[in-house]
Each structure stands twice: as structure tokens, then as C-alpha cells.
Write a protein that holds these residues in place. Sequence first.
Motif, PDB file in Angstrom:
ATOM      1  N   GLN A   1     -24.752  33.236  59.103  1.00 45.76           N
ATOM      2  CA  GLN A   1     -23.348  33.548  58.836  1.00 45.76           C
ATOM      3  C   GLN A   1     -22.949  32.886  57.526  1.00 45.76           C
ATOM      4  OE1 GLN A   1     -20.585  32.782  62.088  1.00 45.76           O
ATOM      5  NE2 GLN A   1     -19.120  31.894  60.637  1.00 45.76           N
ATOM      6  N   PRO A   2     -22.749  33.656  56.459  1.00 47.20           N
ATOM      7  CA  PRO A   2     -22.361  33.033  55.195  1.00 47.20           C
ATOM      8  C   PRO A   2     -20.967  32.431  55.282  1.00 47.20           C
ATOM      9  CG  PRO A   2     -22.161  35.416  55.050  1.00 47.20           C
ATOM     10  CD  PRO A   2     -22.792  35.118  56.377  1.00 47.20           C
ATOM     11  N   THR A   3     -20.695  31.495  54.420  1.00 50.33           N
ATOM     12  CA  THR A   3     -19.348  30.949  54.358  1.00 50.33           C
ATOM     13  C   THR A   3     -18.384  32.030  53.894  1.00 50.33           C
ATOM     14  OG1 THR A   3     -19.744  30.172  52.100  1.00 50.33           O
ATOM     15  CG2 THR A   3     -20.163  28.606  53.903  1.00 50.33           C
ATOM     16  N   GLY A   4     -17.112  31.849  54.213  1.00 46.22           N
ATOM     17  CA  GLY A   4     -16.118  32.854  53.854  1.00 46.22           C
ATOM     18  C   GLY A   4     -15.988  33.070  52.362  1.00 46.22           C
ATOM     19  N   ASP A   5     -16.416  32.076  51.575  1.00 47.06           N
ATOM     20  CA  ASP A   5     -16.323  32.203  50.113  1.00 47.06           C
ATOM     21  C   ASP A   5     -17.682  32.477  49.476  1.00 47.06           C
ATOM     22  OD1 ASP A   5     -17.499  29.768  50.585  1.00 47.06           O
ATOM     23  OD2 ASP A   5     -16.130  28.593  49.339  1.00 47.06           O
ATOM     24  N   GLU A   6     -18.630  32.998  50.256  1.00 50.11           N
ATOM     25  CA  GLU A   6     -19.943  33.344  49.710  1.00 50.11           C
ATOM     26  C   GLU A   6     -19.752  34.255  48.491  1.00 50.11           C
ATOM     27  OE1 GLU A   6     -23.382  34.244  48.381  1.00 50.11           O
ATOM     28  OE2 GLU A   6     -23.300  32.777  50.031  1.00 50.11           O
ATOM     29  N   PRO A   7     -20.258  33.837  47.306  1.00 52.52           N
ATOM     30  CA  PRO A   7     -19.962  34.586  46.081  1.00 52.52           C
ATOM     31  C   PRO A   7     -20.738  35.896  45.923  1.00 52.52           C
ATOM     32  CG  PRO A   7     -21.356  32.693  45.587  1.00 52.52           C
ATOM     33  CD  PRO A   7     -20.978  32.576  47.033  1.00 52.52           C
ATOM     34  N   ASP A   8     -21.860  36.049  46.623  1.00 52.39           N
ATOM     35  CA  ASP A   8     -22.703  37.232  46.411  1.00 52.39           C
ATOM     36  C   ASP A   8     -23.293  37.673  47.750  1.00 52.39           C
ATOM     37  OD1 ASP A   8     -24.502  39.184  45.640  1.00 52.39           O
ATOM     38  OD2 ASP A   8     -25.174  38.100  43.855  1.00 52.39           O
TER      39      ASP A   8
ATOM     40  N   ARG B   1     -19.265  39.571  56.759  1.00 54.81           N
ATOM     41  CA  ARG B   1     -18.020  39.000  57.263  1.00 54.81           C
ATOM     42  C   ARG B   1     -16.833  39.912  56.957  1.00 54.81           C
ATOM     43  NH1 ARG B   1     -17.836  32.534  57.405  1.00 54.81           N
ATOM     44  NH2 ARG B   1     -15.697  33.096  57.945  1.00 54.81           N
ATOM     45  N   PRO B   2     -15.889  40.021  57.890  1.00 54.13           N
ATOM     46  CA  PRO B   2     -14.766  40.946  57.698  1.00 54.13           C
ATOM     47  C   PRO B   2     -13.736  40.468  56.684  1.00 54.13           C
ATOM     48  CG  PRO B   2     -14.499  39.747  59.751  1.00 54.13           C
ATOM     49  CD  PRO B   2     -15.849  39.375  59.210  1.00 54.13           C
ATOM     50  N   GLN B   3     -13.962  39.288  56.091  1.00 54.86           N
ATOM     51  CA  GLN B   3     -13.110  38.903  54.961  1.00 54.86           C
ATOM     52  C   GLN B   3     -13.395  39.771  53.740  1.00 54.86           C
ATOM     53  OE1 GLN B   3     -14.674  36.772  56.945  1.00 54.86           O
ATOM     54  NE2 GLN B   3     -13.303  35.094  57.510  1.00 54.86           N
TER      55      GLN B   3
ATOM     56  N   ARG C   1     -19.482  23.978  49.964  1.00 57.02           N
ATOM     57  CA  ARG C   1     -18.904  25.139  50.636  1.00 57.02           C
ATOM     58  C   ARG C   1     -19.063  25.034  52.146  1.00 57.02           C
ATOM     59  NH1 ARG C   1     -21.507  29.583  49.714  1.00 57.02           N
ATOM     60  NH2 ARG C   1     -23.139  28.880  48.303  1.00 57.02           N
ATOM     61  N   LEU C   2     -20.229  24.564  52.598  1.00 54.83           N
ATOM     62  CA  LEU C   2     -20.437  24.394  54.035  1.00 54.83           C
ATOM     63  C   LEU C   2     -19.477  23.343  54.591  1.00 54.83           C
ATOM     64  CD1 LEU C   2     -22.120  24.914  56.627  1.00 54.83           C
ATOM     65  CD2 LEU C   2     -23.602  23.036  55.884  1.00 54.83           C
ATOM     66  N   ARG C   3     -19.377  22.218  53.904  1.00 53.49           N
ATOM     67  CA  ARG C   3     -18.509  21.139  54.372  1.00 53.49           C
ATOM     68  C   ARG C   3     -17.062  21.591  54.444  1.00 53.49           C
ATOM     69  NH1 ARG C   3     -20.705  17.731  51.490  1.00 53.49           N
ATOM     70  NH2 ARG C   3     -19.346  17.859  49.654  1.00 53.49           N
ATOM     71  N   ALA C   4     -16.629  22.345  53.450  1.00 55.09           N
ATOM     72  CA  ALA C   4     -15.242  22.820  53.424  1.00 55.09           C
ATOM     73  C   ALA C   4     -14.965  23.757  54.595  1.00 55.09           C
ATOM     74  CB  ALA C   4     -14.954  23.526  52.107  1.00 55.09           C
ATOM     75  N   GLU C   5     -15.916  24.639  54.914  1.00 53.14           N
ATOM     76  CA  GLU C   5     -15.686  25.576  56.022  1.00 53.14           C
ATOM     77  C   GLU C   5     -15.687  24.852  57.365  1.00 53.14           C
ATOM     78  OE1 GLU C   5     -16.914  30.018  57.456  1.00 53.14           O
ATOM     79  OE2 GLU C   5     -16.548  29.410  55.407  1.00 53.14           O
ATOM     80  N   LEU C   6     -16.620  23.928  57.558  1.00 52.91           N
ATOM     81  CA  LEU C   6     -16.637  23.163  58.798  1.00 52.91           C
ATOM     82  C   LEU C   6     -15.349  22.365  58.969  1.00 52.91           C
ATOM     83  CD1 LEU C   6     -20.330  21.860  58.818  1.00 52.91           C
ATOM     84  CD2 LEU C   6     -19.340  23.577  60.339  1.00 52.91           C
ATOM     85  N   THR C   7     -14.864  21.791  57.880  1.00 49.50           N
ATOM     86  CA  THR C   7     -13.626  21.021  57.944  1.00 49.50           C
ATOM     87  C   THR C   7     -12.445  21.913  58.289  1.00 49.50           C
ATOM     88  OG1 THR C   7     -14.468  19.406  56.349  1.00 49.50           O
ATOM     89  CG2 THR C   7     -12.076  19.509  56.652  1.00 49.50           C
ATOM     90  N   ALA C   8     -12.400  23.087  57.670  1.00 50.98           N
ATOM     91  CA  ALA C   8     -11.299  24.020  57.941  1.00 50.98           C
ATOM     92  C   ALA C   8     -11.286  24.458  59.405  1.00 50.98           C
ATOM     93  CB  ALA C   8     -11.424  25.239  57.031  1.00 50.98           C
ATOM     94  N   GLU C   9     -12.463  24.512  60.027  1.00 54.33           N
ATOM     95  CA  GLU C   9     -12.568  24.916  61.437  1.00 54.33           C
ATOM     96  C   GLU C   9     -12.481  23.731  62.386  1.00 54.33           C
ATOM     97  OE1 GLU C   9     -12.666  28.011  62.542  1.00 54.33           O
ATOM     98  OE2 GLU C   9     -12.649  28.867  60.525  1.00 54.33           O
ATOM     99  N   GLY C  10     -12.319  22.516  61.848  1.00 56.63           N
ATOM    100  CA  GLY C  10     -12.257  21.329  62.694  1.00 56.63           C
ATOM    101  C   GLY C  10     -13.583  20.963  63.310  1.00 56.63           C
TER     102      GLY C  10
ATOM    103  N   ALA D   1     -25.060  28.134  53.992  1.00 55.64           N
ATOM    104  CA  ALA D   1     -24.681  28.185  52.577  1.00 55.64           C
ATOM    105  C   ALA D   1     -25.917  27.904  51.741  1.00 55.64           C
ATOM    106  CB  ALA D   1     -23.592  27.170  52.263  1.00 55.64           C
ATOM    107  N   THR D   2     -26.080  28.650  50.669  1.00 59.63           N
ATOM    108  CA  THR D   2     -27.201  28.442  49.766  1.00 59.63           C
ATOM    109  C   THR D   2     -26.727  28.661  48.339  1.00 59.63           C
ATOM    110  OG1 THR D   2     -29.535  28.994  49.376  1.00 59.63           O
ATOM    111  CG2 THR D   2     -28.031  30.833  49.833  1.00 59.63           C
ATOM    112  N   GLY D   3     -27.528  28.215  47.390  1.00 58.52           N
ATOM    113  CA  GLY D   3     -27.157  28.393  45.997  1.00 58.52           C
ATOM    114  C   GLY D   3     -26.224  27.299  45.503  1.00 58.52           C
TER     115      GLY D   3
END
Length: 308
Positions: free
Chosen positions: A279-286, A21-23, A236-245, A228-230
Motif C-alpha cells: 500500500q503506497p503512502t497517500g503522497d506516493e509521487p509515481d 489508492r482512491p486518493q 513519508r512513511l513516518r508522516a502517514e503513520l503519525t497521521a493515522e495515530g 514507501a520507497t525512493g
Amino acid sequence: MPFPFLPTRKADMTELGAVFRPQLPPERLRAVARVADEAGLEELWLWEDCFREGGISTAAAALAWTERVRVGVGLLPVPLRNVALTAMEAASLHRMFPGRATLVVGHGVQDWMGQVGSRTASPLTLLGEHLDALRALLRGERLSVRGRYVSLDDVALDWPPQSAVPVLTGATGPRTLRLSGARADGTVLTAATPPDGVRQARRLIEEGQREAGRDGEPHKVVVYLLTATGAGAEARLRAELTAEGLESVPDLGVAGDAATVAEAVRRLADAGADTVVLQPTGDEPDPEAFIRFTAEKVRPLVPHGPRP
């Protein structure tokens, strides 16, 4: 002319990839790409999001740093690019790294296009003209066209690809999906596409193929799967889906272990996806661990084709 590395819907051809991801800062790409190569990942996908990494520059670097992984760029916004430049860069990658580059063109995010003064009155017209010219140039044709947006006067590549290469486009709406079927060789669908959306996209793509007299031609469908895993995966998945509506869309995204993710991949393959890109979440730690998880844990659980 057949495409030597464009899969058709055969039982042994479903593929798995993952996104850088480009983040993430560009300097992280080298380590991630090398892990992808070493772990046996089939496809590593990059994005040209404004105003982050450039798609061609990062793809060239990733290909040079690796030996076997295929690298996709999904997608290059056509309002930013003269089609001759797109063709020159695509041809260079295909000649330097035969069979390992996949380039996708598309509308781009219209607000971003407006920010840089490149927003067009008819994105669909521009995309169609760009696709027609790009495919012709990459076939080695000499081209003179004067369209609404694309204008070329006796243009041909000195170094076209040495074999036929597919040109894919990103699509969401019905008109763009039909356009993709008529004028592209494959389609990339966003992570906002559940299995039912893949089925509908296939139908619209096939409508476009029929209208253009391209019935039966191979057409690769790639779909991203937000994953999202781990630790804290579901949150983390729920937060990203919510942020994207997108929290109310059923069957969208997956959180859990390899078996859970593999089942979500199979559902998309059953719906008509040739390639599923995690596609990992934007806050994927590793990010490196996510690549290994995809290649080493999920891949063995995903059949190389849709279930009967």
C-alpha cells in the motif's frame, strides 16, 4: 466445493499485490492497470472509500483494460448495498473475467455510513446475514430469508458464476475475525496489522471455523503493508503513520529498497498471510513506478511461500 483460485497455505502460494489508492483520480486507473498487467503484477487492489471511486465500476474497467492481472476490491461496505445487487455485480464480473476478480465485503467506516443514512445498530449482524446470503446466491441457490437486515423472497441469480468463487470479508476486531472464519472464505486485514496481529487474526479466524464446523477449509488471509520507497521514503512513511495515530505500533509499515520491503513481506507471510498487498503512502509521487517496483524488484526477492 473447492475454490479453484483460493490459495491454501502451501509453500508455493504466497502472492504479492499493490494498491491503486482512491486518493488518485479515477482517470489515472487505466495507466496504472496497464502497467500492472505488463509488469507481471499478480494482484491490483482497489478501494471503495466514501466518497471516492466506486468499487465495482473501477474493477470492471481495470479488468477490461487488462489481460491477466487479478483485481481485488477491498472492500464493499455492506450497509450501502442490497445483497442481491452485490451478488448480481459479483457474478457478472466472475462470468466476464473468470478467476480474475476478488470481492471483499465489510462493515465500512461507521462515520461514513452515518453520513449517508446507512448506519446500522448491529454491523456484525448485518455482515453475517449479508455473507450467508451472498455466498448462497453465488453458489446458484434460490433463497428466501427474513433476517434482521437481509430479506429475500425467492431470489436466485439468472447468471450465477460458472464455478465456485470465494467471498472475503474485511475484519479487524475479534468478533468480526471469528465471524469471518465461520461465514466467509477469506479475510482482508488493514495496513495497521503487524506480523503479531496477523498471527492473532489467524487464531481468531480458526476459532470461528471450528465453531462453525469448518475446520480445515481453506481460508485466504490478505494483509496490506504500508510501503514507501525512493526519495524521502522514511519521512513519508513516518508522516502517514503519525497521521493515522499508528507511529507507536512496532513492526508496522516499511520504507526502503526492494530487499528491505521483501523482508517485511516475508515476515507477514511467516505470520500467516497468503497475500501481501503493498500500500503506497497517500503522497506516493509515481504510482506507475510503484507498481513496477512491486512486480519487478520486490517479487523476485519474495519466496512463493513462508519460510520454514
